[in-house]
Write an enzyme that holds these catalytic residues in place. Structure first.
Site, PDB file in Angstrom:
ATOM      1  N   ASN A  10     107.969 -23.878  72.937  1.00 40.11           N
ATOM      2  CA  ASN A  10     108.856 -24.239  74.049  1.00 40.11           C
ATOM      3  C   ASN A  10     108.938 -25.765  74.078  1.00 40.11           C
ATOM      4  OD1 ASN A  10     110.120 -24.690  76.478  1.00 40.11           O
ATOM      5  ND2 ASN A  10     108.372 -24.030  77.743  1.00 40.11           N
ATOM      6  N   LYS A  12     110.611 -27.554  75.947  1.00 42.01           N
ATOM      7  CA  LYS A  12     110.907 -28.062  77.305  1.00 42.01           C
ATOM      8  C   LYS A  12     112.031 -29.088  77.211  1.00 42.01           C
ATOM      9  CE  LYS A  12     106.151 -27.210  78.509  1.00 42.01           C
ATOM     10  NZ  LYS A  12     105.151 -27.287  79.559  1.00 42.01           N
ATOM     11  N   HIS A  97     109.466 -19.082  83.470  1.00 41.98           N
ATOM     12  CA  HIS A  97     108.437 -20.085  83.152  1.00 41.98           C
ATOM     13  C   HIS A  97     107.944 -20.718  84.460  1.00 41.98           C
ATOM     14  CE1 HIS A  97     106.544 -23.731  81.619  1.00 41.98           C
ATOM     15  NE2 HIS A  97     106.437 -23.095  80.475  1.00 41.98           N
ATOM     16  N   GLU A  99     107.368 -23.625  85.285  1.00 38.84           N
ATOM     17  CA  GLU A  99     108.114 -24.823  85.717  1.00 38.84           C
ATOM     18  C   GLU A  99     109.407 -24.423  86.420  1.00 38.84           C
ATOM     19  OE1 GLU A  99     108.025 -26.840  81.937  1.00 38.84           O
ATOM     20  OE2 GLU A  99     105.876 -27.131  82.177  1.00 38.84           O
ATOM     21  N   GLU A 166     100.614 -17.227  81.302  1.00 37.80           N
ATOM     22  CA  GLU A 166     100.416 -18.681  81.288  1.00 37.80           C
ATOM     23  C   GLU A 166      99.848 -19.119  82.631  1.00 37.80           C
ATOM     24  OE1 GLU A 166     103.244 -20.642  78.292  1.00 37.80           O
ATOM     25  OE2 GLU A 166     104.345 -20.424  80.146  1.00 37.80           O
ATOM     26  N   GLY A 172     100.140 -27.783  80.225  1.00 37.38           N
ATOM     27  CA  GLY A 172     100.320 -29.225  80.103  1.00 37.38           C
ATOM     28  C   GLY A 172      99.177 -30.038  80.671  1.00 37.38           C
ATOM     29  N   SER A 208      98.179 -25.060  77.175  1.00 38.20           N
ATOM     30  CA  SER A 208      97.396 -26.005  76.376  1.00 38.20           C
ATOM     31  C   SER A 208      96.799 -25.380  75.119  1.00 38.20           C
ATOM     32  CB  SER A 208      96.313 -26.661  77.239  1.00 38.20           C
ATOM     33  OG  SER A 208      96.920 -27.402  78.292  1.00 38.20           O
TER      34      SER A 208
HETATM   35  C1  PEP Z   1     104.464 -23.949  78.082  1.00 41.98           C
HETATM   36  O1  PEP Z   1     105.306 -24.788  78.308  1.00 41.98           O
HETATM   37  O2  PEP Z   1     104.796 -22.745  78.117  1.00 41.98           O
HETATM   38  C2  PEP Z   1     103.109 -24.381  77.786  1.00 41.98           C
HETATM   39  C3  PEP Z   1     102.192 -23.472  77.621  1.00 41.98           C
HETATM   40  O3  PEP Z   1     102.879 -25.727  77.700  1.00 41.98           O
HETATM   41  P1  PEP Z   1     101.575 -26.470  77.084  1.00 41.98           P
HETATM   42  O4  PEP Z   1     101.280 -25.769  75.766  1.00 41.98           O
HETATM   43  O5  PEP Z   1     101.999 -27.871  76.892  1.00 41.98           O
HETATM   44  O6  PEP Z   1     100.479 -26.274  78.057  1.00 41.98           O
END
Ligand code: PEP
Length: 247
Positions: A10, A12, A97, A99, A166, A172, A208
């Protein structure tokens, strides 16, 4: 039971079209030299879909969008419906997601409509779920996640969906759920699915994921892949995660 792992990147709101194209080309070349043992999916910004599609043409790497509107078309300024994503070459789309939920106010009801719109249009939705730190600390993680799963999968054909667990506190932040915590939540999600699909639906972990923790997470029995944000932005950080996903 055969669930081929999936590793999805992703991007983003990162990488301009030419940067995304270069990354896609470089991943493609690496996977031609040594094929992946998992499905690989890239989710660039809408405006980079075309460039990434060109770079991936004829390869097994799939294209995804990061969101979809729940209507197919019409007077919805700024929105992009599933038929437009299919037209742009997408076969997957991320929905719900954290976000989107946290920064754009999406609720379970929106996620449900978006996932249904994705399938109606022929896309595979990647339905994201996850608890906040506050919810985890209050002992409500499983209750929250299972209710998001129930809402997000309502009315879907479970043969054509991916779930991504997640934890919000791991996205992040550099904090990752331990492989045991991830496995426990994945098993709970799997256990909540109807018996006919329980062993079929692929459940990805996100939060992460990096080269140095991917193998431990992906090695757990109910973790069928990874949704990767930050580490998907460079070949050298993304490729080792793809390599860690073994059937
Ligand atoms: C994500 O955006 O779905 C995500 C898991 O981000 P990160 O790997 O940066 O934590």
């Amino acid at each position: 039971m055969s669930r081929r792992p999936v590793v999805a990147g992703n991007f983003k709101m990162n990488l301009l079209a030419e940067e995304a194209r270069a990354l896609a080309s470089s991943l493609r070349a690496a996977l031609v030299a040594e094929p992946a043992s998992c499905d690989v999916v890239l989710a660039p910004v809408y405006t980079s879909l075309h460039a990434v599609r060109e770079a991936l043409e004829g390869s097994s790497i799939a294209l995804a969008a990061q969101d979809v509107h729940f209507e197919d078309g019409g007077a919805f300024t700024g929105a992009v419906g599933a038929p437009f994503l299919v037209d742009a070459g997408c076969t997957y789309v991320i929905v719900g997601h954290s976000e989107r939920r946290q920064l754009f106010g999406e609720r379970d009801a929106d996620v449900q409509k978006k996932a249904q719109a994705a399938q109606r249009g022929g896309l595979v939705p990647i339905v994201c779920v996850g608890e906040t730190l506050e919810e985890r600390e209050a002992g409500r993680a499983e209750e929250v996640v299972l209710s998001q799963v129930k809402a997000g999968l309502e009315g879907l054909d479970l043969d054509r969906v991916l779930v991504a667990y997640e934890p919000v506190w791991a996205i992040g932040t550099g904090r990752t759920a331990s492989p045991d915590d991830a496995q426990a939540m994945h098993a709970a999600i799997r256990g909540s699915l109807s018996a006919a699909f329980r062993d079929k639906v692929r459940i990805l972990y996100g939060g992460s994921v990096k080269a140095d923790n991917a193998a431990a997470l992906l090695g757990r029995p109910d973790v069928d892949g990874a949704l990767v944000g930050g580490a998907s932005l460079k070949t050298e950080s993304f490729l080792p995660i793809i390599r860690a996903a073994k059937h």
